[in-house]
Design a protein around this motif. Structure first.
Motif, PDB file in Angstrom:
ATOM      1  N   ASP A  68      38.814  35.301  58.198  1.00 38.29           N
ATOM      2  CA  ASP A  68      39.125  36.164  56.668  1.00 38.29           C
ATOM      3  C   ASP A  68      40.409  36.017  56.890  1.00 38.29           C
ATOM      4  O   ASP A  68      41.353  36.122  54.998  1.00 38.29           O
ATOM      5  CB  ASP A  68      38.103  37.511  57.735  1.00 38.29           C
ATOM      6  N   GLU A  69      41.448  35.911  57.315  1.00 38.96           N
ATOM      7  CA  GLU A  69      42.875  36.329  57.176  1.00 38.96           C
ATOM      8  C   GLU A  69      43.135  34.780  55.900  1.00 38.96           C
ATOM      9  O   GLU A  69      44.332  35.115  55.994  1.00 38.96           O
ATOM     10  CB  GLU A  69      43.229  36.175  58.348  1.00 38.96           C
ATOM     11  N   PHE A 123      41.026  32.739  54.088  1.00 37.98           N
ATOM     12  CA  PHE A 123      41.086  33.276  53.183  1.00 37.98           C
ATOM     13  C   PHE A 123      41.973  33.991  52.406  1.00 37.98           C
ATOM     14  O   PHE A 123      42.436  33.738  51.345  1.00 37.98           O
ATOM     15  CB  PHE A 123      39.606  33.572  52.703  1.00 37.98           C
ATOM     16  N   TYR A 124      41.916  35.577  53.164  1.00 40.22           N
ATOM     17  CA  TYR A 124      43.129  36.385  52.016  1.00 40.22           C
ATOM     18  C   TYR A 124      43.856  36.896  52.535  1.00 40.22           C
ATOM     19  O   TYR A 124      45.009  36.873  53.917  1.00 40.22           O
ATOM     20  CB  TYR A 124      42.071  37.754  52.100  1.00 40.22           C
ATOM     21  N   LEU A 177      46.662  38.992  49.369  1.00 37.57           N
ATOM     22  CA  LEU A 177      46.512  41.255  50.216  1.00 37.57           C
ATOM     23  C   LEU A 177      48.024  41.496  49.447  1.00 37.57           C
ATOM     24  O   LEU A 177      48.108  42.835  48.896  1.00 37.57           O
ATOM     25  CB  LEU A 177      46.677  41.483  51.318  1.00 37.57           C
ATOM     26  N   TYR A 215      48.277  41.851  45.575  1.00 37.13           N
ATOM     27  CA  TYR A 215      46.978  42.336  45.586  1.00 37.13           C
ATOM     28  C   TYR A 215      47.347  43.694  45.659  1.00 37.13           C
ATOM     29  O   TYR A 215      47.135  44.700  44.496  1.00 37.13           O
ATOM     30  CB  TYR A 215      46.020  42.255  45.735  1.00 37.13           C
ATOM     31  N   LYS A 216      48.017  44.457  46.470  1.00 38.51           N
ATOM     32  CA  LYS A 216      48.614  45.444  47.062  1.00 38.51           C
ATOM     33  C   LYS A 216      49.950  46.214  46.570  1.00 38.51           C
ATOM     34  O   LYS A 216      50.082  47.198  46.238  1.00 38.51           O
ATOM     35  CB  LYS A 216      48.533  45.686  48.754  1.00 38.51           C
ATOM     36  N   GLY A 266      40.178  45.420  39.640  1.00 41.07           N
ATOM     37  CA  GLY A 266      39.350  44.375  40.127  1.00 41.07           C
ATOM     38  C   GLY A 266      39.810  44.300  41.175  1.00 41.07           C
ATOM     39  O   GLY A 266      40.406  44.176  42.465  1.00 41.07           O
ATOM     40  N   CYS A 267      39.146  42.653  41.767  1.00 39.77           N
ATOM     41  CA  CYS A 267      38.394  42.395  42.830  1.00 39.77           C
ATOM     42  C   CYS A 267      40.496  41.445  43.385  1.00 39.77           C
ATOM     43  O   CYS A 267      41.033  41.707  42.450  1.00 39.77           O
ATOM     44  CB  CYS A 267      37.630  41.268  43.086  1.00 39.77           C
ATOM     45  N   ALA A 268      40.401  41.486  44.505  1.00 42.93           N
ATOM     46  CA  ALA A 268      41.921  40.028  45.318  1.00 42.93           C
ATOM     47  C   ALA A 268      42.534  39.531  44.584  1.00 42.93           C
ATOM     48  O   ALA A 268      43.273  39.501  44.450  1.00 42.93           O
ATOM     49  CB  ALA A 268      41.868  40.756  46.472  1.00 42.93           C
ATOM     50  N   ILE A 269      41.614  38.849  44.632  1.00 48.45           N
ATOM     51  CA  ILE A 269      41.906  37.394  43.779  1.00 48.45           C
ATOM     52  C   ILE A 269      41.993  37.453  42.448  1.00 48.45           C
ATOM     53  O   ILE A 269      43.081  36.299  42.595  1.00 48.45           O
ATOM     54  CB  ILE A 269      40.065  36.550  44.018  1.00 48.45           C
ATOM     55  N   ASP A 275      40.553  27.852  49.412  1.00 49.17           N
ATOM     56  CA  ASP A 275      39.461  27.188  48.674  1.00 49.17           C
ATOM     57  C   ASP A 275      38.194  28.555  48.048  1.00 49.17           C
ATOM     58  O   ASP A 275      37.356  29.086  48.590  1.00 49.17           O
ATOM     59  CB  ASP A 275      38.073  27.117  50.061  1.00 49.17           C
ATOM     60  N   ARG A 307      33.300  32.999  42.752  1.00 49.02           N
ATOM     61  CA  ARG A 307      34.703  33.849  42.813  1.00 49.02           C
ATOM     62  C   ARG A 307      35.310  32.862  41.217  1.00 49.02           C
ATOM     63  O   ARG A 307      36.528  33.454  41.022  1.00 49.02           O
ATOM     64  CB  ARG A 307      35.090  34.135  44.255  1.00 49.02           C
TER      65      ARG A 307
END
Lengths: 133, 411
Positions: free
Chosen positions: A4-5, A7-8, A13, A16-17, A63-66, A101, A106
């Motif tokens: 997960d790390e 991917f995000y 992140l 996003y933040k 919306g989402c992080a992506i 990826d 998404r």
């Protein structure tokens, strides 16, 4: 480090933040907003163009992080570019900049900000079908 | 005929039930049964048996295998009749699913009976398939739509519903159970009140039939639509039940083979019910699969299923509530089916889904085909975990761990 790390990624992140160029331009040359009703992502972009160069760019949205990180990255990339150069940015550029990826489900999130630029701010009117893929 | 595996006949135990479902060999914690369910071997074998031993079209040929196919196909109709306690198999129409059933009513009944100025009452809890057909009908006929709102717990505002009934709606339509947040509506009372107000009533049973079951005569509605694929059956087979006198008076929805009595150059007479509404070659294997799914559900017992889902739902609500920043939508567990829709502070549902997916947990994210409800709840989307006969507490534990991991990543 888990999957997960990877991917995000940290910088996704981070964007996003702490989105870069977040907000509005008072008298933009172009402004446009689009949403992705399927997931509720919203991105709007204001552009200030001087002498054919993107003098300032700001985005807003939720919306989402992506979707939000992708918009933030796009604004960083475009700021200071000539409009002609900016117009050549394609979906591959956006996806490779995210560097992860992206699953088919998404992909619309990742490309929403580019869609806003193409369909609205650059007056292209029509989204050239990137979401089909 | 395929038989039950021995495990299914023992007292209800989800761990045993699960062994009847090959899908779980994947190791996926499947929490999206409100979307589509998994299928037990009993269903898969029944369909295989058709393909391997009596694959042929139904209602048409005089040779043996076609007779067997027809018998099995019609056997499902009888199984459905029994399952929903309908008067007659003539009232049991095969469709592709709930969506087709509702559209059938909207076109065949609606265009004949709804006139300009008529009122159609629906609710904010509805799935798009019980919204859009009525919007189209209203636009065509000049009828108007009124929506029953929900309160803060996601339960229908019945006083508003009753006020709308006083305006004498022509049609009232609502879901037995909300797919998006799991609200169990007081369907019997609502039907009763709507009938007293003179309305024709359609109940969307897409979530109700699989999780609570239904007795259409006791419920008292005029139409009831549901899908096979949400109740352990295959995709492509669903049911519309309707009261015979209403179905008799309706025109066909689709026209073609099998729905006719005689075709002449001068015109056509239609087949009697139920075939009047089954034009063209049907999804024979899938219909047979649906029959097997109903047998399997009856073997487990609907009461056992409801009780098991209640247990799992309660467990999930408690476990998720213990995580910081988790907000659960919808009513308390007593009035909730096996659906837990929630949001996690600071994490968009799509990001959450992506992360839990990497833990092998299948969690739905989105608007759940209920955009008006999402707008009403003021959220862009929610995460939704939904359960069924095979859901075990370990699935929930894995979800909770995965959500905690997402919180760590997004912290």
């Amino acid at each position: 480090m888990g999957v997960d790390e990877q991917f995000y990624r940290e910088y996704i992140l981070d964007h996003y933040k702490n989105p870069r160029n977040f907000g509005h331009i008072e008298h933009p040359t172009y402004t446009h907003e689009e949403d992705n009703p399927l997931c509720g992502d919203v991105v709007g972009i204001d552009l200030l163009v001087k002498d054919g160069v993107v003098d300032d760019i700001k985005f807003h949205g939720r919306g989402c992080a992506i979707s939000q990180a992708s918009a933030s990255l796009l604004t960083e990339r475009i700021k200071g570019m000539s409009l002609d150069e900016a117009r050549t940015i394609g979906k591959e550029d956006v996806l490779s900049e995210l560097g992860i990826d992206i699953s088919p489900a998404r992909i619309k999130c990742a490309l929403l900000s580019l869609k806003v630029l193409k369909a609205g701010a650059w007056g292209l009117g029509e989204w050239p079908g990137e979401e089909e893929e | 005929m395929a038989t039950f595996t021995s495990t299914s006949r023992q007292p209800f135990n989800a761990e045993h039930v699960r062994k009847d479902f090959p899908f779980f060999e994947t190791g996926v914690a499947y929490l999206d049964s409100a979307n589509t369910s998994q299928r037990p071997r009993h269903v898969l074998y029944a369909m295989d048996e058709y393909f391997e031993q009596f694959n042929s079209n139904v209602h048409r040929a005089a040779y043996h295998v076609s007779e067997v196919a027809t018998e099995r196909y019609e056997g499902t109709r009888e199984a459905v009749r029994r399952f929903i306690n309908a008067h007659s198999t003539k009232e049991v129409i095969n469709t592709r699913g709930t969506t087709e059933g509702i559209n059938l009513v909207a076109y065949s009944w609606g265009q004949k009976n709804i006139k300009a100025g008529d009122l159609i009452v629906l609710t904010i809890l509805e799935h798009h398939s019980n919204i859009v057909p009525w919007q189209i009908l209203a636009a065509k006929t000049g009828a108007r739509l009124e929506w029953v709102d929900v309160d803060e717990k996601g339960e229908l505002r019945l006083e508003q519903y009753h006020a709308l009934l006083e305006q004498k709606p022509k049609l009232v339509t609502f879901s037995q159970i909300s797919n998006a947040i799991g609200t169990i509506n007081p369907a019997k009372q609502m039907v009763h009140d709507a009938k007293r107000a003179g309305a024709t009533v359609l109940v969307d049973g897409a979530q109700g039939a699989p999780h609570q079951g239904v007795d259409v005569r006791d419920l008292g509605c005029d139409f009831y639509a549901f899908s096979g694929h949400k109740m352990l059956g295959p995709t492509g087979a669903g049911i519309l039940w309707g009261k015979r006198e209403l179905l008799e008076a309706m025109d066909p929805f689709m026209a073609g083979g099998d729905m006719i009595k005689a075709v002449r150059q001068e015109g056509t007479t239609y087949a009697d019910l139920p075939l009047k509404f089954e034009a063209g070659t049907q999804a024979v294997a899938e219909v047979i699969g649906l029959g097997a799914a109903i047998e399997y559900l009856e073997g487990l017992g609907m009461e056992n299923i409801t009780r098991h889902e209640r247990e799992i739902t309660e467990y999930a609500m408690e476990a998720l509530s213990e995580l910081p920043g988790v907000r659960i939508f919808g009513p308390p567990v007593e009035r909730r089916a096996g659906v837990v829709s929630f949001e996690v502070e600071g994490i968009h549902p799509h990001d959450l889904s992506t992360i839990v997916d990497r833990h092998g947990v299948a969690l739905r994210a989105g608007h759940h085909c209920a955009m008006p409800l999402m707008i009403r709840l003021d959220v862009p989307a929610t995460s939704r975990a939904s359960f069924y006969v095979y859901t075990i507490k370990d699935d929930i534990d894995r979800l909770v761990e995965a959500v905690a991991d997402a919180q760590r990543i997004f912290a």
